[in-house]
Motif scaffolding. Sequence first.
Motif, PDB file in Angstrom:
ATOM      1  N   ILE A  63      -4.149  -0.630  -3.210  1.00 44.43           N
ATOM      2  CA  ILE A  63      -4.496   0.626  -2.545  1.00 44.43           C
ATOM      3  C   ILE A  63      -3.991   0.561  -1.112  1.00 44.43           C
ATOM      4  CG2 ILE A  63      -6.378   2.158  -1.854  1.00 44.43           C
ATOM      5  CD1 ILE A  63      -8.053   0.798  -4.090  1.00 44.43           C
ATOM      6  N   LEU A  64      -3.202   1.561  -0.722  1.00 42.15           N
ATOM      7  CA  LEU A  64      -2.629   1.610   0.623  1.00 42.15           C
ATOM      8  C   LEU A  64      -3.176   2.827   1.358  1.00 42.15           C
ATOM      9  CD1 LEU A  64       1.076   0.936  -0.430  1.00 42.15           C
ATOM     10  CD2 LEU A  64      -0.558  -0.728   0.412  1.00 42.15           C
ATOM     11  N   ALA A  65      -3.535   2.647   2.628  1.00 41.63           N
ATOM     12  CA  ALA A  65      -4.023   3.760   3.449  1.00 41.63           C
ATOM     13  C   ALA A  65      -2.856   4.669   3.836  1.00 41.63           C
ATOM     14  CB  ALA A  65      -4.716   3.228   4.702  1.00 41.63           C
ATOM     15  N   SER A  66      -3.168   5.906   4.167  1.00 40.95           N
ATOM     16  CA  SER A  66      -2.126   6.872   4.509  1.00 40.95           C
ATOM     17  C   SER A  66      -1.412   6.526   5.810  1.00 40.95           C
ATOM     18  CB  SER A  66      -2.726   8.275   4.611  1.00 40.95           C
ATOM     19  OG  SER A  66      -3.715   8.293   5.637  1.00 40.95           O
ATOM     20  N   ASP A  67      -2.078   5.812   6.704  1.00 42.53           N
ATOM     21  CA  ASP A  67      -1.484   5.505   8.007  1.00 42.53           C
ATOM     22  C   ASP A  67      -0.947   4.073   8.089  1.00 42.53           C
ATOM     23  OD1 ASP A  67      -3.989   4.357   7.947  1.00 42.53           O
ATOM     24  OD2 ASP A  67      -4.488   4.846  10.019  1.00 42.53           O
ATOM     25  N   ILE A  68      -0.553   3.522   6.944  1.00 47.01           N
ATOM     26  CA  ILE A  68       0.023   2.172   6.922  1.00 47.01           C
ATOM     27  C   ILE A  68       1.389   2.195   7.614  1.00 47.01           C
ATOM     28  CG2 ILE A  68       1.100   2.503   4.647  1.00 47.01           C
ATOM     29  CD1 ILE A  68       0.381  -0.419   4.019  1.00 47.01           C
ATOM     30  N   GLY A  69       1.720   1.106   8.275  1.00 46.27           N
ATOM     31  CA  GLY A  69       3.000   1.028   8.972  1.00 46.27           C
ATOM     32  C   GLY A  69       4.170   1.021   7.992  1.00 46.27           C
ATOM     33  N   PRO A  70       5.330   1.532   8.408  1.00 50.48           N
ATOM     34  CA  PRO A  70       6.471   1.638   7.486  1.00 50.48           C
ATOM     35  C   PRO A  70       6.972   0.292   6.954  1.00 50.48           C
ATOM     36  CG  PRO A  70       7.103   2.278   9.725  1.00 50.48           C
ATOM     37  CD  PRO A  70       5.613   2.088   9.720  1.00 50.48           C
ATOM     38  N   GLN A  71       6.966  -0.753   7.778  1.00 43.84           N
ATOM     39  CA  GLN A  71       7.446  -2.058   7.307  1.00 43.84           C
ATOM     40  C   GLN A  71       6.486  -2.666   6.294  1.00 43.84           C
ATOM     41  OE1 GLN A  71       7.974  -4.073  11.090  1.00 43.84           O
ATOM     42  NE2 GLN A  71      10.203  -3.919  10.900  1.00 43.84           N
ATOM     43  N   THR A  72       5.192  -2.587   6.587  1.00 46.62           N
ATOM     44  CA  THR A  72       4.179  -3.120   5.665  1.00 46.62           C
ATOM     45  C   THR A  72       4.209  -2.335   4.359  1.00 46.62           C
ATOM     46  OG1 THR A  72       2.830  -3.651   7.591  1.00 46.62           O
ATOM     47  CG2 THR A  72       1.744  -3.740   5.454  1.00 46.62           C
ATOM     48  N   LYS A  73       4.331  -1.013   4.476  1.00 40.25           N
ATOM     49  CA  LYS A  73       4.379  -0.155   3.284  1.00 40.25           C
ATOM     50  C   LYS A  73       5.561  -0.536   2.403  1.00 40.25           C
ATOM     51  CE  LYS A  73       4.843   4.706   2.032  1.00 40.25           C
ATOM     52  NZ  LYS A  73       4.972   6.063   2.567  1.00 40.25           N
ATOM     53  N   LYS A  74       6.733  -0.695   3.011  1.00 39.40           N
ATOM     54  CA  LYS A  74       7.927  -1.037   2.241  1.00 39.40           C
ATOM     55  C   LYS A  74       7.775  -2.400   1.579  1.00 39.40           C
ATOM     56  CE  LYS A  74      12.956  -1.615   2.579  1.00 39.40           C
ATOM     57  NZ  LYS A  74      12.987  -1.961   1.200  1.00 39.40           N
ATOM     58  N   LYS A  75       7.273  -3.375   2.332  1.00 42.47           N
ATOM     59  CA  LYS A  75       7.132  -4.729   1.790  1.00 42.47           C
ATOM     60  C   LYS A  75       6.190  -4.737   0.586  1.00 42.47           C
ATOM     61  CE  LYS A  75       6.869  -8.264   4.656  1.00 42.47           C
ATOM     62  NZ  LYS A  75       6.308  -9.275   5.594  1.00 42.47           N
ATOM     63  N   LEU A  76       5.029  -4.091   0.735  1.00 47.10           N
ATOM     64  CA  LEU A  76       4.036  -4.098  -0.352  1.00 47.10           C
ATOM     65  C   LEU A  76       4.485  -3.274  -1.553  1.00 47.10           C
ATOM     66  CD1 LEU A  76       0.704  -3.952   1.681  1.00 47.10           C
ATOM     67  CD2 LEU A  76       1.627  -5.885   0.424  1.00 47.10           C
ATOM     68  N   THR A  77       5.061  -2.095  -1.311  1.00 48.68           N
ATOM     69  CA  THR A  77       5.501  -1.263  -2.443  1.00 48.68           C
ATOM     70  C   THR A  77       6.664  -1.913  -3.189  1.00 48.68           C
ATOM     71  OG1 THR A  77       6.857   0.112  -0.971  1.00 48.68           O
ATOM     72  CG2 THR A  77       4.651   0.927  -1.510  1.00 48.68           C
ATOM     73  N   ASP A  78       7.576  -2.553  -2.450  1.00 46.80           N
ATOM     74  CA  ASP A  78       8.679  -3.251  -3.114  1.00 46.80           C
ATOM     75  C   ASP A  78       8.176  -4.393  -3.985  1.00 46.80           C
ATOM     76  OD1 ASP A  78      10.451  -1.524  -1.936  1.00 46.80           O
ATOM     77  OD2 ASP A  78      11.279  -2.970  -0.503  1.00 46.80           O
TER      78      ASP A  78
END
Length: 100
Positions: A38-53
């Motif tokens: 589960i990712l929050a809407s205001d997650i940072g772009p680098q963290t978001k990319k790393k986790l989603t990848d």
Amino acid sequence: MKNNYLNMVGLAFRARKCSLGEEAIIKDIQQNKAKLVILASDIGPQTKKKLTDKCKTYEIPFVIVEDDRNVLSNAIGKTQRVAIAILDAGFAAKIKSLLG
């Protein structure tokens, strides 16, 4: 409906079926322990990319909720948490059904 999924996240956390922190979540994804991220809407772009990848590579479902880090953190009684990995299949299925 929104509160129900947050209640389930809180229950999962109290049952010790959650993983917090970027490194711990990535480790659980790689070891195939994570059932839902589960990712929050205001997650940072680098963290978001790393986790989603990582989730896509290891075929772990993930969801970006409309709530920000404060709402997500409040559900588990911690501060500044932008990502939570659910480690239990039952909790993950219930949260996914509540999120639609």
